[in-house]
Design a protein around this motif. Structure first.
Motif, PDB file in Angstrom:
ATOM      1  N   HIS A 132       0.547  -1.090  -0.061  1.00 15.76           N
ATOM      2  CA  HIS A 132      -0.083   0.033   0.096  1.00 15.76           C
ATOM      3  C   HIS A 132       0.803   1.256   0.110  1.00 15.76           C
ATOM      4  O   HIS A 132       1.814   1.364   0.790  1.00 15.76           O
ATOM      5  CB  HIS A 132      -0.978  -0.042   1.297  1.00 15.76           C
ATOM      6  N   ASN A 135      -2.410   6.675   2.553  1.00 10.49           N
ATOM      7  CA  ASN A 135      -2.952   6.926   3.813  1.00 10.49           C
ATOM      8  C   ASN A 135      -4.465   7.342   3.719  1.00 10.49           C
ATOM      9  O   ASN A 135      -4.993   7.894   3.074  1.00 10.49           O
ATOM     10  CB  ASN A 135      -2.245   8.048   4.482  1.00 10.49           C
ATOM     11  N   SER A 159      -2.740  -0.165   6.392  1.00  6.66           N
ATOM     12  CA  SER A 159      -3.013  -1.154   5.392  1.00  6.66           C
ATOM     13  C   SER A 159      -3.811  -2.375   5.952  1.00  6.66           C
ATOM     14  O   SER A 159      -4.432  -3.235   5.176  1.00  6.66           O
ATOM     15  CB  SER A 159      -1.621  -1.561   4.706  1.00  6.66           C
ATOM     16  N   TYR A 191      -4.790   5.883  -1.780  1.00  7.12           N
ATOM     17  CA  TYR A 191      -4.136   4.716  -1.879  1.00  7.12           C
ATOM     18  C   TYR A 191      -3.927   4.228  -3.336  1.00  7.12           C
ATOM     19  O   TYR A 191      -4.733   4.117  -3.927  1.00  7.12           O
ATOM     20  CB  TYR A 191      -5.117   3.736  -1.025  1.00  7.12           C
ATOM     21  N   LEU A 193      -2.638   0.195  -4.441  1.00  7.38           N
ATOM     22  CA  LEU A 193      -2.460  -0.986  -3.870  1.00  7.38           C
ATOM     23  C   LEU A 193      -2.222  -1.951  -4.891  1.00  7.38           C
ATOM     24  O   LEU A 193      -2.453  -1.988  -6.187  1.00  7.38           O
ATOM     25  CB  LEU A 193      -3.909  -1.394  -3.233  1.00  7.38           C
ATOM     26  N   ASP A 206      -7.021   4.926  -5.831  1.00  5.18           N
ATOM     27  CA  ASP A 206      -8.114   5.670  -4.892  1.00  5.18           C
ATOM     28  C   ASP A 206      -8.783   6.379  -6.198  1.00  5.18           C
ATOM     29  O   ASP A 206      -8.179   7.042  -6.952  1.00  5.18           O
ATOM     30  CB  ASP A 206      -7.539   6.301  -3.777  1.00  5.18           C
TER      31      ASP A 206
END
Length: 488
Positions: A132, A135, A159, A191, A193, A206
């Motif tokens: 990740h 935040n 995460s 994020y 990921l 995100d």
């Protein structure tokens, strides 16, 4: 020096200099991620190692690699730099057709091995690993709710909150993709990921697109990375950036995309262009190096000065200094030399040797600056400590005048999306005027690039930007106290 700073400004600078004698005056990006799905015989762990090496600038506190070995997830992670953690024996033990990797810089989350990534969990549907970058702003609230329901957390980072949500939603979903879509409706924040399952590599960005993520290709194999410099490190061809709110699923049948709902305006962190990203990277289709050169050009137009020499503070100030030189006609040269061998374990000098400690990291090139009026270009001033010391080092080397030019606006507000500025009390521009900062640093003049000028520098960008650190206006509601929120 302190005679020119009164009241709260004196106390701010005096206390800050006591706390932060040696740290470079820079914000710290939280981490970098990488993932690879091999449809051939690629050594995925070794390629991930090379990619993490290329992303080392995004995090120097811990690193890790996880691989899928016939449905079983193997991993190795620890505190330290990438070459300190991995060797031939370890890499040879990490065999699998899918791999993900992570480099981390802790912000408000504790710097400890249990917080290093990738995070690996076992749940009812099998195993899953995740890396990740970013935040969450609502992680504390979700964590509290999960703990009340009996969930036990093994780390202090958000995460793990994401992983727990995925595993819970997976119980009532047809597949992991459906579970991820549900999770994205619950979590708020920044994020990017990469997720490793026994048979899939998944990338997620995100909905605001605050943190970068791109897609590359090696023949029929796919890779995901925080920056294109990691693609170059493994000889992967750049395909495109992951769109804000997009889920990329890579499996044996190929790559598919799921586009979730996104806000009207995207908000890529503008500091990716200013400082975080490597200059040889492209972020959302824009060359980082070219954006920094353009920032330097606009800075020269906004804050001209008569001088003999322009140089940049290594490394992120160099491109902007080139642009300033091109626009102003003032010759460019090396003014400061950086010791590239200062690492995580550098032993800081004791009291009375503080100036030597800074000179070990950055030192003036006397041949270039002696007797000259110099323009020192830096990308930002966050706490102000290093700027003061660099001005003094240049004067000690014989510079007649030292003019500071900053290729971004004053950094005045904390970041809630994965950068280590948790309160305004840490930020000198929030406490002092430009003139007070100039006097504190000892520079002959100081000029910042305007926000209007900065936003014109990523020429051709397809995205909007988060400028909360300059304006206090964020792309979403943020907590009142960033220090309470752990970072991934």
């Amino acid at each position: 020096m302190f005679d020119v700073i009164r009241g709260k400004h004196f106390n701010y600078v005096h206390n800050l200099l006591k706390k932060d004698e040696f740290g470079f005056d820079k914000p710290k990006e939280e981490c970098g991620v990488f993932g690879i799905y091999s449809k051939g015989n690629l050594d995925t762990a070794r390629l991930t190692y090379y990619a993490l090496y290329a992303l080392q600038h995004r995090g120097q506190e811990s690193a890790g690699i996880a691989v899928n070995n016939g449905g079983t997830l193997l991993f190795h992670k620890d505190m330290g730099l990438v070459p300190e953690i991995f060797n031939e024996k370890i890499l040879n033990s990490l065999k699998g057709k899918i791999a993900i990797g992570h480099v981390r810089y802790s912000t408000t989350g504790a710097s400890s091995r249990e917080n290093s990534q990738p995070m690996v969990i076992k749940y009812k549907n099998g195993q899953m690993a995740m890396a990740h970058n970013g935040n969450l702003v609502n992680a504390a609230k979700i964590r509290e709710k999960l703990e009340e329901e009996g969930i036990i957390f093994q780390s202090t980072i958000d995460s793990e909150v994401i992983l727990n949500l995925i595993s819970r939603f997976r119980l009532t979903s047809n597949n992991i993709e459906e579970a991820i879509v549900k999770v994205m409706k619950e979590i708020k924040g920044a994020y990017s990921l990469v997720i490793l399952t026994p048979n899939k590599l998944i990338g997620i960005r995100d909905p605001h697109g605050i943190r970068p993520l791109c897609i590359g290709r090696i023949d029929d194999s796919y890779v995901l990375a925080s920056e294109t410099c990691a693609l170059d490190a493994v000889d992967a061809e750049y395909v495109r950036d992951v769109n804000p709110g997009e889920i990329i699923v890579i499996e044996e049948s190929g790559m598919t995309s799921i586009q979730t709902e996104v806000p009207e305006k995207t908000a890529l962190c503008i500091f990716e262009y200013i400082y975080f990203a490597r200059p040889d990277s492209y972020i959302d289709g824009v060359s980082v190096h070219r954006a920094r050169i353009e920032a330097g050009r606009r800075l020269a137009r906004e804050h001209p000065v008569e001088a003999d020499l322009v140089f940049g503070v290594p490394d992120s100030g160099v491109s902007a200094a080139l642009g300033y030189s091109m626009e102003s006609g003032i010759p460019y040269d090396l003014g400061l030399i950086k010791n590239k061998y200062i690492g995580r374990t550098f032993i800081q000098p004791e009291q009375g040797q503080r100036e030597s400690g800074v000179k070990i990291k950055l030192n003036a090139l006397k041949e270039a600056v002696n007797g000259k009026r110099v323009v020192m270009i830096d990308d930002s001033i966050v706490r102000g400590t290093t700027s003061k010391r660099l001005v003094q080092i240049l004067r000690d080397a014989g510079a007649k005048e030292v003019h500071m030019r900053i290729s971004s606006p004053p950094y005045m507000y904390p970041c809630f999306f994965g950068v280590d500025t948790s309160s305004r009390s840490q930020l000198i521009a929030a406490e002092c005027s430009v003139e007070e900062i100039r006097k504190m640093t000892g520079a002959d003049s100081l000029g910042y690039l305007s926000l209007e000028g900065l936003l014109k520098t990523p020429v051709g960008a397809k995205c909007g930007f988060c400028t909360g650190c300059f304006t206090g206006k964020y792309p979403m509601e943020v907590p009142k106290d960033a220090s309470k929120y752990s970072c991934g």
